[in-house]
Design a protein around this motif. Structure first.
Motif, PDB file in Angstrom:
ATOM      1  N   TRP A 189       8.467 -15.153  -8.977  1.00  0.00           N
ATOM      2  CA  TRP A 189       8.714 -13.718  -9.155  1.00  0.00           C
ATOM      3  C   TRP A 189       9.991 -13.548  -9.951  1.00  0.00           C
ATOM      4  N   LEU A 190      10.221 -12.363 -10.464  1.00  0.00           N
ATOM      5  CA  LEU A 190      11.455 -12.126 -11.222  1.00  0.00           C
ATOM      6  C   LEU A 190      12.682 -12.269 -10.326  1.00  0.00           C
ATOM      7  N   SER A 191      12.505 -11.967  -9.026  1.00  0.00           N
ATOM      8  CA  SER A 191      13.643 -12.017  -8.104  1.00  0.00           C
ATOM      9  C   SER A 191      13.781 -13.375  -7.425  1.00  0.00           C
ATOM     10  N   GLY A 192      12.935 -14.336  -7.774  1.00  0.00           N
ATOM     11  CA  GLY A 192      13.047 -15.678  -7.175  1.00  0.00           C
ATOM     12  C   GLY A 192      11.761 -16.076  -6.488  1.00  0.00           C
ATOM     13  N   GLU A 193      11.884 -16.768  -5.342  1.00  0.00           N
ATOM     14  CA  GLU A 193      10.651 -17.239  -4.682  1.00  0.00           C
ATOM     15  C   GLU A 193       9.900 -16.112  -3.975  1.00  0.00           C
ATOM     16  N   ALA A 194      10.579 -14.998  -3.782  1.00  0.00           N
ATOM     17  CA  ALA A 194       9.903 -13.815  -3.216  1.00  0.00           C
ATOM     18  C   ALA A 194      10.194 -12.625  -4.128  1.00  0.00           C
ATOM     19  N   PRO A 195       9.263 -11.677  -4.173  1.00  0.00           N
ATOM     20  CA  PRO A 195       9.543 -10.496  -5.000  1.00  0.00           C
ATOM     21  C   PRO A 195      10.689  -9.670  -4.437  1.00  0.00           C
ATOM     22  N   GLY A 196      11.373  -8.948  -5.298  1.00  0.00           N
ATOM     23  CA  GLY A 196      12.524  -8.152  -4.865  1.00  0.00           C
ATOM     24  C   GLY A 196      12.851  -7.058  -5.869  1.00  0.00           C
ATOM     25  N   ALA A 197      14.113  -6.654  -5.872  1.00  0.00           N
ATOM     26  CA  ALA A 197      14.539  -5.472  -6.639  1.00  0.00           C
ATOM     27  C   ALA A 197      14.237  -5.597  -8.135  1.00  0.00           C
ATOM     28  N   LEU A 198      14.402  -6.790  -8.683  1.00  0.00           N
ATOM     29  CA  LEU A 198      14.191  -6.926 -10.125  1.00  0.00           C
ATOM     30  C   LEU A 198      12.717  -6.721 -10.483  1.00  0.00           C
ATOM     31  N   ASP A 199      11.840  -7.172  -9.591  1.00  0.00           N
ATOM     32  CA  ASP A 199      10.408  -6.955  -9.812  1.00  0.00           C
ATOM     33  C   ASP A 199      10.090  -5.452  -9.783  1.00  0.00           C
ATOM     34  N   VAL A 200      10.732  -4.741  -8.841  1.00  0.00           N
ATOM     35  CA  VAL A 200      10.481  -3.299  -8.697  1.00  0.00           C
ATOM     36  C   VAL A 200      10.906  -2.559  -9.964  1.00  0.00           C
ATOM     37  N   MET A 201      12.097  -2.860 -10.428  1.00  0.00           N
ATOM     38  CA  MET A 201      12.636  -2.167 -11.614  1.00  0.00           C
ATOM     39  C   MET A 201      11.777  -2.483 -12.849  1.00  0.00           C
ATOM     40  N   ALA A 202      11.447  -3.761 -13.022  1.00  0.00           N
ATOM     41  CA  ALA A 202      10.709  -4.176 -14.226  1.00  0.00           C
ATOM     42  C   ALA A 202       9.308  -3.566 -14.253  1.00  0.00           C
ATOM     43  N   GLU A 230       2.513  -5.374  -9.724  1.00  0.00           N
ATOM     44  CA  GLU A 230       1.886  -4.067  -9.487  1.00  0.00           C
ATOM     45  C   GLU A 230       0.871  -4.125  -8.344  1.00  0.00           C
ATOM     46  N   ALA A 231       0.298  -5.311  -8.137  1.00  0.00           N
ATOM     47  CA  ALA A 231      -0.729  -5.456  -7.099  1.00  0.00           C
ATOM     48  C   ALA A 231      -0.138  -5.706  -5.707  1.00  0.00           C
ATOM     49  N   LEU A 232       1.168  -5.953  -5.618  1.00  0.00           N
ATOM     50  CA  LEU A 232       1.768  -6.175  -4.301  1.00  0.00           C
ATOM     51  C   LEU A 232       1.566  -4.917  -3.459  1.00  0.00           C
ATOM     52  N   PRO A 233       1.149  -5.066  -2.187  1.00  0.00           N
ATOM     53  CA  PRO A 233       0.866  -3.866  -1.375  1.00  0.00           C
ATOM     54  C   PRO A 233       2.022  -2.869  -1.348  1.00  0.00           C
ATOM     55  N   LEU A 234       3.264  -3.338  -1.251  1.00  0.00           N
ATOM     56  CA  LEU A 234       4.408  -2.411  -1.189  1.00  0.00           C
ATOM     57  C   LEU A 234       4.562  -1.614  -2.483  1.00  0.00           C
ATOM     58  N   VAL A 235       4.142  -2.203  -3.564  1.00  0.00           N
ATOM     59  CA  VAL A 235       4.237  -1.538  -4.874  1.00  0.00           C
ATOM     60  C   VAL A 235       2.985  -0.686  -5.115  1.00  0.00           C
ATOM     61  N   ALA A 236       1.833  -1.265  -4.804  1.00  0.00           N
ATOM     62  CA  ALA A 236       0.552  -0.628  -5.150  1.00  0.00           C
ATOM     63  C   ALA A 236       0.404   0.753  -4.516  1.00  0.00           C
ATOM     64  N   GLY A 237       0.864   0.910  -3.272  1.00  0.00           N
ATOM     65  CA  GLY A 237       0.727   2.191  -2.573  1.00  0.00           C
ATOM     66  C   GLY A 237       1.473   3.293  -3.302  1.00  0.00           C
ATOM     67  N   VAL A 238       2.734   3.041  -3.623  1.00  0.00           N
ATOM     68  CA  VAL A 238       3.541   4.046  -4.332  1.00  0.00           C
ATOM     69  C   VAL A 238       2.980   4.248  -5.739  1.00  0.00           C
ATOM     70  N   HIS A 239       2.621   3.152  -6.388  1.00  0.00           N
ATOM     71  CA  HIS A 239       2.097   3.221  -7.755  1.00  0.00           C
ATOM     72  C   HIS A 239       0.864   4.121  -7.818  1.00  0.00           C
ATOM     73  N   ALA A 240      -0.012   3.978  -6.837  1.00  0.00           N
ATOM     74  CA  ALA A 240      -1.256   4.766  -6.843  1.00  0.00           C
ATOM     75  C   ALA A 240      -0.955   6.254  -6.678  1.00  0.00           C
ATOM     76  N   ARG A 241       0.098   6.585  -5.927  1.00  0.00           N
ATOM     77  CA  ARG A 241       0.444   8.011  -5.778  1.00  0.00           C
ATOM     78  C   ARG A 241       1.018   8.567  -7.082  1.00  0.00           C
ATOM     79  N   HIS A 242       1.786   7.763  -7.787  1.00  0.00           N
ATOM     80  CA  HIS A 242       2.426   8.226  -9.023  1.00  0.00           C
ATOM     81  C   HIS A 242       1.493   8.215 -10.226  1.00  0.00           C
ATOM     82  N   TRP A 243       0.606   7.199 -10.269  1.00  0.00           N
ATOM     83  CA  TRP A 243      -0.320   7.083 -11.404  1.00  0.00           C
ATOM     84  C   TRP A 243      -1.744   6.948 -10.863  1.00  0.00           C
TER      85      TRP A 243
END
Ligand code: GSH
Length: 222
Positions: free
Chosen positions: A167-180, A208-221
């Motif tokens: 991931w951009l943030s290392g071995e686990a996704p994190g803030a950099l993945d969210v921003m990018a 984008e497919a990570l559950p924590l991201v996908a939920g918010v993403h689907a509401r916005h787009w």
């Protein structure tokens, strides 16, 4: 001197209050808040929507940009990168800022890179009239195209310097993945990456497919 008063800060027991709108950078703060398990209330506000609470936004952030966040302690936070840093430092167990000092350093570097070199170019591309004294449409269009060219170049540089491990943030996704994943949605960035950095685009799709991201993403787009 202004005679208007700023909206009251939320009391300590109230959740975060996020000023934002659909399909915008306020998605960055929403993903961060969700990631950290923090409840929040959204005030519909943006500089470009007449039917939104623009005055409240202006009083909190004279740039009238979103995301703008009121913390439960009554502080005003602007700047997506600073909001993610705040959340990462305040709720370390959520892991937004990585698992080691070295990872954290690279995440902070990447957040500032995107804010300084990519988000800023999106603003120029969206509002070229702010960045030229010319009133000629063709001149403004030239400013827009120049900003887009620079933006795409900056994303290529980012992709080359911040490889997903995995991931951009290392071995686990994190803030950099969210921003990018959110800032790369605008001004023709994704089509450019598809051609010039396809592996990086594939990484963005995984984020984008990570559950924590996908939920918010689907509401916005939707
Ligand atoms: N530097 C800010 C930029 C935020 C920004 O440009 N947000 C856009 C929405 S995605 C905005 O509110 N633009 C309205 C304007 O500039 O008038 C950040 O990194 O959060």
């Amino acid at each position: 001197m202004s005679t208007t008063t700023a909206p009251p800060a939320p009391a300590d027991s109230t959740p975060y209050v996020l000023y934002g709108t659909k399909g915008s950078g306020s998605a960055i703060a929403e993903i961060g808040l969700t990631w950290c398990g923090q409840p929040y209330r959204v005030v519909h506000a943006s500089s470009w929507e007449d039917d939104s609470d623009r005055e409240a936004l202006r009083q909190l952030n004279p740039l009238m940009q979103i995301p703008t966040l009121h913390t439960p302690q009554g502080e005003v936070l602007t700047e997506s990168a600073a909001i993610l840093m705040h959340l990462g430092l305040r709720f370390p167990a959520a892991g937004l800022l990585g698992r080691s000092e070295a990872q954290r350093d690279q995440i902070l570097r990447g957040l500032v890179f995107i804010a300084a070199n990519c988000y800023s170019q999106v603003t120029i591309s969206d509002y070229p009239e702010r960045f030229t004294t010319s009133e000629q449409q063709a001149e403004r269009e030239a400013v827009r195209q120049g900003a887009r060219h620079r933006l795409h170049l900056h994303w290529e540089m980012f992709a080359d310097q911040f490889p997903g491990r995995p991931w951009l943030s290392g071995e686990a996704p994190g803030a950099l993945d969210v921003m990018a994943v959110i800032v790369s949605k605008w001004s023709g960035t994704r089509p450019h990456l598809e051609q010039h950095r396809p592996e990086f685009l594939a990484l963005l799709k995984r984020i984008e497919a990570l559950p924590l991201v996908a939920g918010v993403h689907a509401r916005h787009w939707p």
